[in-house]
Design an enzyme around this catalytic site. Structure first.
Site, short mmCIF file in Angstrom:
data_model
loop_
_atom_site.label_atom_id
_atom_site.label_comp_id
_atom_site.label_asym_id
_atom_site.label_seq_id
_atom_site.Cartn_x
_atom_site.Cartn_y
_atom_site.Cartn_z
CG HIS A 277 -1.98 -1.03 1.23
ND1 HIS A 277 -3.22 -0.84 0.65
CD2 HIS A 277 -1.99 -2.29 1.72
CE1 HIS A 277 -3.95 -1.95 0.80
NE2 HIS A 277 -3.23 -2.84 1.45
CG ASP A 340 -3.18 -3.80 5.02
OD1 ASP A 340 -2.31 -2.95 5.26
OD2 ASP A 340 -4.14 -3.60 4.24
CD GLU A 341 -5.62 -5.85 1.59
OE1 GLU A 341 -6.69 -6.37 1.33
OE2 GLU A 341 -5.41 -4.64 1.43
CB VAL A 342 2.66 -7.92 2.10
CG1 VAL A 342 3.98 -7.79 1.38
CG2 VAL A 342 2.48 -6.83 3.14
#
Ligand code: TNX
Length: 524
Positions: A277, A340-342
């Protein structure tokens, strides 16, 4: 898509709308008897007496103990509220308690009331709020405000209503279930001005919420000035989802948000999401991207594609600079690192990255908070995990303190229903009863209630570009979450709640708070 498909879709659309009925706001039913006390969140203990109500008269004064600046400031806030709506002078004084006065008292001996609790006693001749700490007094005033007629929110000096400013005779003792009663606002996908953030804080304060987590950077934009790295904003801050101009907060802007929040007993929790992100920062520092490719500006809404290079010492120099500067202007104890969300790193790279960032955060005097993926790293005992994925395995949380934000209950960026405007629906459609009928203690057998700092309702901003749109998604779900966070489980009841919150709509209309008139609630 063929013509045939299009017409089928159109037909389906018509059928859906017809099945659900027209989506116009229900007509307010003005003659219905409102609940006598409609406070949200419901107090721990509330007794309504049989005596005469407390009446605000034009002679009303607000009495405080001399020499306490917090009490004086809180009293002045109440005085302003009363003055502008009633046209009574409502002076603040110390000293004797004349008949008909409101008294605000800080009593250091009331440790039973904790950091945020209060008592409120209203009888015909006096209304007294007692707390151990200023936050409790402030919360007590929100309760008083909600017990007065909704026109107390007006600034019209309603002399015509002089007889109706009454509070039922009540005895209230109140304190929160959870210490962390949070909301999150994503100012990265779409930028929100300082004034819009203040409007959000006002709404939170009315419902005794006490944390505002600001998601200050994402792929689409970097929103906070970093003096040692000016290109983060001059290059990274100029866009937002959809391609319209973005924006950012100067450090002075941010300090103003922090100050405004603190006056309302809301702690700001800054988040810079990393290692993913992070596209907006990589626009300014392309050499730090994994793979060293200069990224293109991103105005879409996909997630997980960007990452800052975890093997470069320059990455940690950049991180140290922005953590240091943000920590220095953040009086609250927390720094949220996202996490998050790597998708672009190996598990090993991810874990060691989080551990290094944890050290940086600690070095700058803050407690690290991160989304639940961070539990794959070795966490300090003080670090806080924010659980967001529904059904997430929470067995290896290692005794960390947790904030619960399960997306299928508390993500207020989820659509209410398939036919409502704005929001996403990857986790669920979430009507207020879904938020309400959830007991945070039941999320996971392996998380003890004593490990739960509290709950937080995140508002991701892919689909919302101004505060009116934000409020449509947040209200009534954030006030609903506020009751989940504050009121003991045994004292909560959905049907009672919907009757109470229904009476808040006229306040929201005066305050300019947009809301979704869900058919679940019998609105006024
Ligand atoms: C998941 S929650 C995300 C966000 C999105 C959100 C949309 C989380 C830690 N990551 O990047 O904005 O879903 O609902």
């Amino acid at each position: 898509m063929t013509r045939y498909d299009l017409s089928r879709l159109a037909l389906l659309g018509v059928a859906t709308i017809a099945a659900c009925g027209p989506r116009t706001a229900p007509v307010p039913v003005v003659n219905r008897a409102a609940p006598r006390v409609a406070v949200v969140p419901a107090p721990v203990s509330l007794l309504v007496g049989n005596g005469a109500p407390f009446a605000l008269r034009d002679s009303v004064i607000i009495v405080i103990d001399a020499g306490n600046a917090d009490a004086a400031r809180i009293a002045n806030t109440l005085a302003t509220l009363v003055k502008v709506s009633t046209a009574f002078p409502a002076a603040v004084r110390d000293g004797a308690l004349p008949r008909g006065a409101i008294r605000l008292r800080l009593d250091a001996n009331r440790s039973d009331l904790g950091d945020e609790g209060y008592t409120l006693n209203a009888v015909a001749d006096s209304l007294v709020i007692v707390a151990r700490a200023p936050a409790g007094l402030f919360h007590g005033i929100q309760t008083l405000r909600q017990m007065l007629p909704y026109q107390i929110e007006s600034d019209m000096g309603r002399s015509d209503l002089a007889q109706s400013w009454t509070v039922p005779p009540v005895s209230i003792t109140d304190a929160p279930r959870f210490a962390w009663r949070g909301a999150m606002l994503d100012v990265a996908r779409h930028f929100f001005t300082v004034d819009e953030v203040k409007q959000y804080i006002d709404m939170l304060a009315l419902y005794k919420m006490n944390r505002l987590h600001l998601h200050l950077a994402d792929d689409q934009g970097w929103r906070i000035e970093i003096k040692s790295r000016p290109t983060l904003t001059s290059i990274g801050g100029v866009m937002q989802v959809g391609g319209a101009p973005g924006g950012f907060y100067t450090q002075d802007d941010y300090a103003e948000i922090v100050r405004y929040a603190a006056e309302r007993y809301v702690t700001i929790v800054p988040e810079i999401d990393m290692p993913a992100h992070i596209n907006a920062a990589l626009l300014a520092f392309p050499q730090l991207s994994c793979g060293k490719r200069a990224p293109a500006p991103y105005m879409g809404t996909e997630v997980g594609f960007s990452a800052i290079c975890p093997d470069s010492t320059d990455s940690y120099r950049l991180i140290d600079d922005f953590v240091r500067e943000i920590a220095a202007i953040t009086p609250g104890p927390y720094f949220h690192i996202g996490g998050d969300e790597v998708q672009a790193l190996t598990d090993q790279q991810y874990a060691s990255f989080i551990e290094r960032v944890q050290d940086i955060v600690a070095r700058h005097g803050k407690t690290m908070v991160g989304w639940d993926e961070i539990r794959h790293a070795r966490l300090l005992p003080t670090s806080v995990v924010q659980v967001w994925r529904p059904g997430q395995d929470t067995t290896s949380m290692g005794g960390a303190k947790v904030i619960l934000s399960p997306a299928n209950k508390l993500y207020v960026d989820m659509q209410y229903a398939p036919q409502t405007e704005l929001g996403l629906h990857w986790a669920a459609y979430v009507e207020p009863d879904t938020v309400y009928n959830w007991n945070p203690a039941t999320l996971s057998a392996t998380i003890k209630e004593s490990d739960i700092l509290g709950i937080e309702a995140p508002l991701w901003a892919e689909t919302i570009r101004n505060i009116t749109a934000a409020m449509f998604l947040a209200v009534p779900r954030v006030p609903t979450a506020a009751e989940v966070a504050w009121t003991p489980q045994a004292a909560r009841n959905w049907d009672d709640f919907r009757q109470r919150i229904a009476t808040h709509a006229p306040r929201w209309r005066i305050l300019g708070i947009n809301y979704y008139p869900t058919p679940q609630i019998p609105w006024y």
